[in-house]
Scaffold this motif. Structure first.
Motif, PDB file in Angstrom:
ATOM      1  N   SER A  42       0.836  -1.190   0.000  1.00 10.54           N
ATOM      2  CA  SER A  42       0.000   0.000   0.000  1.00 10.54           C
ATOM      3  C   SER A  42       0.872   1.241   0.000  1.00 10.54           C
ATOM      4  CB  SER A  42      -0.943   0.013   1.212  1.00 10.54           C
ATOM      5  OG  SER A  42      -0.204   0.123   2.413  1.00 10.54           O
ATOM      6  N   GLY A  43       0.293   2.339  -0.450  1.00  8.37           N
ATOM      7  CA  GLY A  43       1.010   3.608  -0.472  1.00  8.37           C
ATOM      8  C   GLY A  43       0.497   4.490  -1.585  1.00  8.37           C
ATOM      9  N   GLU A  44       1.224   5.574  -1.854  1.00 10.05           N
ATOM     10  CA  GLU A  44       0.839   6.497  -2.903  1.00 10.05           C
ATOM     11  C   GLU A  44       1.527   6.129  -4.213  1.00 10.05           C
ATOM     12  OE1 GLU A  44       1.722  10.451  -1.664  1.00 10.05           O
ATOM     13  OE2 GLU A  44      -0.140  10.660  -0.518  1.00 10.05           O
ATOM     14  N   ILE A  45       0.781   6.250  -5.309  1.00  9.80           N
ATOM     15  CA  ILE A  45       1.355   6.036  -6.637  1.00  9.80           C
ATOM     16  C   ILE A  45       1.031   7.256  -7.489  1.00  9.80           C
ATOM     17  CG2 ILE A  45       1.145   3.527  -6.495  1.00  9.80           C
ATOM     18  CD1 ILE A  45      -1.290   3.763  -8.342  1.00  9.80           C
ATOM     19  N   THR A  46       1.863   7.498  -8.489  1.00 12.29           N
ATOM     20  CA  THR A  46       1.660   8.621  -9.396  1.00 12.29           C
ATOM     21  C   THR A  46       1.513   8.096 -10.814  1.00 12.29           C
ATOM     22  OG1 THR A  46       2.956  10.100  -7.988  1.00 12.29           O
ATOM     23  CG2 THR A  46       2.601  10.785 -10.272  1.00 12.29           C
ATOM     24  N   ALA A  47       0.423   8.487 -11.465  1.00 12.25           N
ATOM     25  CA  ALA A  47       0.179   8.100 -12.851  1.00 12.25           C
ATOM     26  C   ALA A  47      -0.536   9.242 -13.546  1.00 12.25           C
ATOM     27  CB  ALA A  47      -0.663   6.825 -12.924  1.00 12.25           C
ATOM     28  N   ALA A  51      -3.103   3.653  -3.262  1.00 13.70           N
ATOM     29  CA  ALA A  51      -3.310   2.343  -3.885  1.00 13.70           C
ATOM     30  C   ALA A  51      -3.010   1.250  -2.864  1.00 13.70           C
ATOM     31  CB  ALA A  51      -2.427   2.174  -5.115  1.00 13.70           C
ATOM     32  N   ARG A  52      -3.727   0.160  -3.001  1.00 18.45           N
ATOM     33  CA  ARG A  52      -3.547  -0.998  -2.111  1.00 18.45           C
ATOM     34  C   ARG A  52      -3.610  -2.260  -2.966  1.00 18.45           C
ATOM     35  NH1 ARG A  52      -7.481  -2.257   3.133  1.00 18.45           N
ATOM     36  NH2 ARG A  52      -6.516  -4.225   3.790  1.00 18.45           N
ATOM     37  N   TYR A  53      -2.542  -3.072  -2.915  1.00 18.35           N
ATOM     38  CA  TYR A  53      -2.433  -4.276  -3.735  1.00 18.35           C
ATOM     39  C   TYR A  53      -2.593  -5.514  -2.858  1.00 18.35           C
ATOM     40  CZ  TYR A  53      -0.506  -1.320  -7.431  1.00 18.35           C
ATOM     41  OH  TYR A  53      -0.333  -0.358  -8.390  1.00 18.35           O
ATOM     42  N   LEU A  54      -3.522  -6.382  -3.242  1.00 19.77           N
ATOM     43  CA  LEU A  54      -3.740  -7.637  -2.536  1.00 19.77           C
ATOM     44  C   LEU A  54      -3.627  -8.781  -3.536  1.00 19.77           C
ATOM     45  CD1 LEU A  54      -6.265  -5.444  -1.721  1.00 19.77           C
ATOM     46  CD2 LEU A  54      -6.328  -6.990   0.220  1.00 19.77           C
ATOM     47  N   GLY A  55      -3.096  -9.891  -3.098  1.00 18.22           N
ATOM     48  CA  GLY A  55      -2.962 -11.045  -3.976  1.00 18.22           C
ATOM     49  C   GLY A  55      -3.442 -12.308  -3.291  1.00 18.22           C
ATOM     50  N   PRO A  82      -9.759   6.722  -2.090  1.00 23.22           N
ATOM     51  CA  PRO A  82      -9.840   6.843  -0.630  1.00 23.22           C
ATOM     52  C   PRO A  82      -9.926   5.503   0.092  1.00 23.22           C
ATOM     53  CG  PRO A  82     -11.272   8.458  -1.686  1.00 23.22           C
ATOM     54  CD  PRO A  82     -10.759   7.574  -2.779  1.00 23.22           C
ATOM     55  N   ALA A  83     -10.570   4.510  -0.507  1.00 24.99           N
ATOM     56  CA  ALA A  83     -10.709   3.201   0.145  1.00 24.99           C
ATOM     57  C   ALA A  83      -9.372   2.497   0.316  1.00 24.99           C
ATOM     58  CB  ALA A  83     -11.666   2.312  -0.645  1.00 24.99           C
ATOM     59  N   ALA A  84      -8.350   2.909  -0.429  1.00 21.88           N
ATOM     60  CA  ALA A  84      -7.038   2.274  -0.314  1.00 21.88           C
ATOM     61  C   ALA A  84      -6.352   2.628   0.994  1.00 21.88           C
ATOM     62  CB  ALA A  84      -6.150   2.674  -1.489  1.00 21.88           C
ATOM     63  N   ALA A  85      -6.783   3.726   1.638  1.00 22.68           N
ATOM     64  CA  ALA A  85      -6.139   4.171   2.875  1.00 22.68           C
ATOM     65  C   ALA A  85      -7.086   4.226   4.059  1.00 22.68           C
ATOM     66  CB  ALA A  85      -5.524   5.566   2.658  1.00 22.68           C
TER      67      ALA A  85
END
Length: 213
Positions: free
Chosen positions: A118-123, A130-134, A149-152
């Motif tokens: 999780s953290g901030e990403i720039t695009a 952003a939050r990545y789950l696998g 907002p749901a990522a944090a």
């Protein structure tokens, strides 16, 4: 509206008294071959999604192949992509390493599905959470990415996590290459031509994803 799939059971005398097998786990994501809760789902072929009228579900395509799903709720999104995995090992450790190499700003942590990022990403000149789950399943891997907002915020993330817990992955038995996307399809029988076709970018929320209707 989506056409939902109701799991059907034979009506013969021998089967009518046979109750469905109880799930062996408290929650998914589920493999289609394991016992899982019986209720209506949106049938996209490779993924069966829980039906939630509060969510807007869209398909992401590359060429003529649907390869992912974007679920939109309020100002956040959940992206899902199912990939074929080797029988002997999962993919999340390897995929997680690739993601951190591309986005060093992401931090690892433990979440409800195990290790996540999780953290901030720039695009496209914009910075967002952003939050990545696998999730590693039997011969498949499911990548889930929450943007916005749901990522944090755990309270805002809760509806997305509940959605993810009830997803069913339909891997199929055909041979597939490692990390090959498990193909999806529209829920309607005859299909509708797609106007916009662009790849699913796990680092960006994209308005280009065509909506299922």
């Amino acid at each position: 509206m989506f056409r939902r799939r109701r799991r059907e059971h034979p009506q013969g005398p021998a089967d009518s008294a046979k109750a469905p097998a109880e799930p062996m786990r408290e929650s998914g994501p589920w493999d289609s071959d394991e016992p899982h809760p019986e209720h209506d789902r949106v049938d996209l072929g490779g993924l069966l999604l829980p039906h939630n009228p509060d969510f807007d579900v869209r398909l992401a395509s590359v060429g003529d192949q649907h390869i992912g799903v974007v679920v939109i709720h309020d100002d956040s999104t959940l992206q899902l992509q199912a990939l074929a995995a080797p029988r002997s090992m999962g993919l999340w450790d390897e995929v997680r390493t690739k993601i951190t190499q591309q986005v060093p700003s992401l931090q690892g942590r433990e979440g409800p599905f195990g290790a996540e990022l999780s953290g901030e990403i720039t695009a496209d000149g914009q910075t967002r959470q952003a939050r990545y789950l696998g999730v590693d399943g039997p011969r498949w891997f499911l990548l889930a990415v929450v943007h916005g907002p749901a990522a944090a915020d755990e309270a805002l993330a809760a509806p997305f996590l509940d959605f993810l817990r009830d997803v069913v992955v339909v891997r199929g038995t055909e041979p597939m290459a490692r990390e090959e996307p498990i193909a999806l399809r529209r829920p309607n029988e005859h299909g509708v031509p797609d106007e916009d076709r662009t790849g699913l970018n796990p680092f960006r929320r994209g308005p280009e994803i065509s909506e299922i209707r």
